[in-house]
Structure formats: C-alpha cells, structure tokens
Scaffold this motif. Structure first.
Motif, short mmCIF file in Angstrom:
data_model
loop_
_atom_site.label_atom_id
_atom_site.label_comp_id
_atom_site.label_asym_id
_atom_site.label_seq_id
_atom_site.Cartn_x
_atom_site.Cartn_y
_atom_site.Cartn_z
N HIS A 62 0.82 -1.26 0.16
CA HIS A 62 -0.04 -0.02 -0.08
C HIS A 62 0.67 1.32 0.16
O HIS A 62 1.53 1.61 1.01
CB HIS A 62 -0.80 0.02 1.14
N HIS A 63 1.21 2.02 -1.00
CA HIS A 63 1.87 3.05 -1.28
C HIS A 63 1.40 4.28 -0.63
O HIS A 63 2.10 5.27 -0.49
CB HIS A 63 2.18 3.26 -2.73
N GLY A 64 0.15 4.18 -0.46
CA GLY A 64 -0.50 5.60 0.25
C GLY A 64 -0.65 6.79 -0.59
O GLY A 64 -0.74 7.81 -0.17
N GLU A 71 -9.11 1.08 -1.44
CA GLU A 71 -9.87 0.04 -2.23
C GLU A 71 -9.01 -1.06 -2.92
O GLU A 71 -9.72 -2.35 -2.92
CB GLU A 71 -10.58 0.99 -3.53
N TRP A 72 -8.02 -1.05 -3.63
CA TRP A 72 -7.16 -1.93 -4.08
C TRP A 72 -7.01 -2.69 -2.88
O TRP A 72 -6.95 -4.12 -3.23
CB TRP A 72 -6.00 -1.24 -4.62
N ALA A 73 -6.44 -2.46 -1.75
CA ALA A 73 -6.17 -3.37 -0.74
C ALA A 73 -7.18 -4.29 -0.51
O ALA A 73 -7.20 -5.34 -0.03
CB ALA A 73 -5.52 -2.70 0.34
N ASP A 190 -4.81 0.18 -12.32
CA ASP A 190 -4.21 1.38 -11.84
C ASP A 190 -4.21 2.50 -12.78
O ASP A 190 -3.84 2.53 -13.48
CB ASP A 190 -2.62 1.13 -11.30
N ASP A 191 -5.05 3.62 -12.03
CA ASP A 191 -5.20 4.97 -12.68
C ASP A 191 -4.08 5.55 -13.39
O ASP A 191 -4.20 6.56 -14.38
CB ASP A 191 -6.36 5.63 -11.83
N SER A 192 -2.97 5.57 -12.23
CA SER A 192 -1.52 5.97 -12.92
C SER A 192 -0.97 5.53 -14.15
O SER A 192 -0.23 6.02 -14.67
CB SER A 192 -0.50 6.26 -11.74
#
Length: 327
Positions: A62-64, A71-73, A190-192
């Motif tokens: 979890h990169h925060g 939500e991903w976690a 991943d939106d990024s």
C-alpha cells in the motif's frame, strides 16, 4: 473454470518454471490486484495448492499515494480470501521528495518493504512479463547504460535473506490477458498507468505501439538482444574478477594503483566496477570513470586525491585506492 484453452500459460508451466528457478517451498506472490499479479497468483495457487510441502501466501504493498489505494487493498484481501491464501498488506511511504522520480521512489519503497518482511527460505514471485522486459531495456538504452543494464530485469535475484523470481518474464502480455479472461478473473486498473508524465507509461502507450506496428516482433527481438547483453556482461565480469585478484593492495579491500595502470583502459574500468559492486556501491558513470583515471590514478606521486561519487568516496594514499561510505 478449469480449462486453459490453447494457452502455454498453465499450472504445469508454472510448476516447472518455479521449480527450475528456486528450491524454496514458501512461495509469496507480490499481489497488486492488477491483471499480471492476479494471473500469477491464480496459477501459483492452482499449481501448488495440492502439494503439501509448499506454502503459498501473498504480499500487497500500500503506497498511500492514490485515492484508490484503500480500495485496491480491500480487493486483494477479498481475492486472497476466495483462494484461502494468507495476505499481508505492507504500508510504505511512496511520496516523492528531493526531486526524485515517482517511479523510482515507489520501487525503492516497495523493495525495501519486501526485503524487510521476507525471511530466509521464502521466495518472492513477481509478475513482470515480456513487455515489461522490453520497456526496461529501452528505457535503460535511452539513459546510456552499459551491457549489464541492457541485460534487463533478472529472472532470479537475491533479496535480503530471501530471493525473488519472475516466472512470467518470457510470457507475452497478450497471453496473460487471454488467461485472465478465460479464467474470469477480476482485477483492478491502476489509474496512474495512463499518465504519460511517467517515462514507462509514455513508452508503453505512445512509443511501443508505433514500434510494434512497424516491427511486429520487436518485443521479442529486444528481449533476445537483452539476453545477449547479459551474457556479454557476465563474461566481462568473470574476466574482471580474475583481474581484481591480481591488483589487490596490501590492505584488505584496497587496490594497487601501479597494478591497475598495467591494465588497458577497458579492463581497468571493469576491475573498478567489479570492486565497487562488491561493496554494494552504485556503478560510476562514464564521466566519473574518466575522472578516476585523470584525478586519482594519474595524480602526482605523494598527493592524496579524493573523488566523491554519490554515497561514497574513492581515495588514493601512496600507491593504494580505498573506498568509503560518506556519512
């Protein structure tokens, strides 16, 4: 759904690949929730769940950073619960400081967390694939790296007390997607990944499609070239290790300047790289190598020149070179 269609990516393939790469029986899948890591987790569970000597678990970092990180976690926890696989969520600080690349910061934080968490006899499984390898080789080419860097991502590497392997490194991305759809897997995006401000995303979305349209086998060709570079770098390192033994100084860890200067430039620089690698230091750039020659090795007799390179400093005293960590 149990079928795998005509795909070569099957539980049997994964068993053979993992057993070839590691003797570890405790397998820990790096699980982001994306399609690549979900496919690897699914295959690993199918392949090893009926083999009692193996333990399969998962790690999520979890990169925060993203608003969707929580939500991903939760998604990963739900998937692992379905598989009855224990999941550990590692929280890291992925925020960028000091003008560094967000990709670099996130990677360092992720691997530091892996290294601190994993124990001896454990093996981390990562889902890098054929396209990831080609992108890495191209990015390193743009940055002017040498043969070792152009060798790309290693299929197997030490990781602290444990090790990591990449069993999908020779698998095309398309086959991973096919497998996921065939197995009705549900994954997160991943939106990024669509943000072309990041070099890898720009390369993946803007450059690679153009290259593949012109040269359909370009990914495989780049990976083959990368493998040849790795073989070349390995041969050079073997030669450098032999030379390193011949140029040792009178103090452990030091090198003799006189003996170094007896080598030609290429072999001398190979020795210096090998020497610094043994201490765990980053390899010097071509410019720094030229400065080592000019300012350190060819300095006037009796002088005590020093050269700072990143986190370390190379010093000359009389006829010997030493290297020290900067504090």
């Amino acid at each position: 759904m149990d079928g795998h269609g005509d795909l070569s990516l099957t539980p049997k393939y994964i068993i053979q690949k993992i057993k070839k790469l590691t003797d570890a029986k405790k397998l820990c899948v790096g699980f982001s929730g994306g399609v690549d890591s979900h496919v690897l987790l699914d295959l690993t569970v199918q392949a090893f769940s009926k083999l009692p000597e193996y333990e399969v678990s998962a790690l999520h970092v979890h990169h925060g950073i993203s608003d969707l990180a929580d939500e991903w976690a939760r998604h990963c926890e739900a998937i692992c619960s379905e598989y009855q696989v224990p999941l550990t969520v590692l929280w890291v600080d992925g925020n960028v400081t000091g003008g560094r690349s967000p990709e670099e910061v996130a990677r360092e934080a992720r691997f530091s967390a892996f290294e601190n968490f994993l124990e001896a006899q454990q093996c981390l499984l990562l889902a890098h694939h054929e396209a990831d390898q080609a992108e890495t080789i191209l990015l390193r080419l743009f940055r002017g790296t040498g043969p070792l860097g152009l060798g790309g991502i290693p299929e197997k590497a030490p990781l602290g007390k444990s090790e990591l392997i990449r069993p999908l490194l020779n698998i095309p991305k398309e086959e991973i997607i096919q497998y996921a759809r065939l197995q009705n897997l549900k994954w997160v995006e991943d939106d990024s990944n669509t943000n072309t401000r990041f070099d890898r995303n720009f390369l993946r979305t803007e450059i690679m499609p153009i290259l593949e349209a012109r040269w359909p086998r370009v990914v495989r060709s780049m990976n083959r070239a990368g493998a040849l570079c790795f073989e070349t770098a390995t041969a050079v390192q073997v030669l450098a290790l032999g030379d390193l033994e011949k140029v040792k100084g009178s103090v452990a860890g030091n090198l003799s300047v006189a003996k170094l200067l007896q080598l030609d430039t290429v072999r001398r620089r190979g020795v210096l790289r090998c020497w610094l690698q043994q201490f765990g230091f980053a390899l010097p750039s071509r410019d720094h190598m030229e400065r080592i020659d000019r300012e350190i090795l060819l300095a006037k007799s009796g002088s005590r020149p020093q050269l700072k390179i990143g986190s370390y400093e190379i010093r000359r005293q009389r006829d010997e070179l030493s290297v020290n960590t900067l504090r």
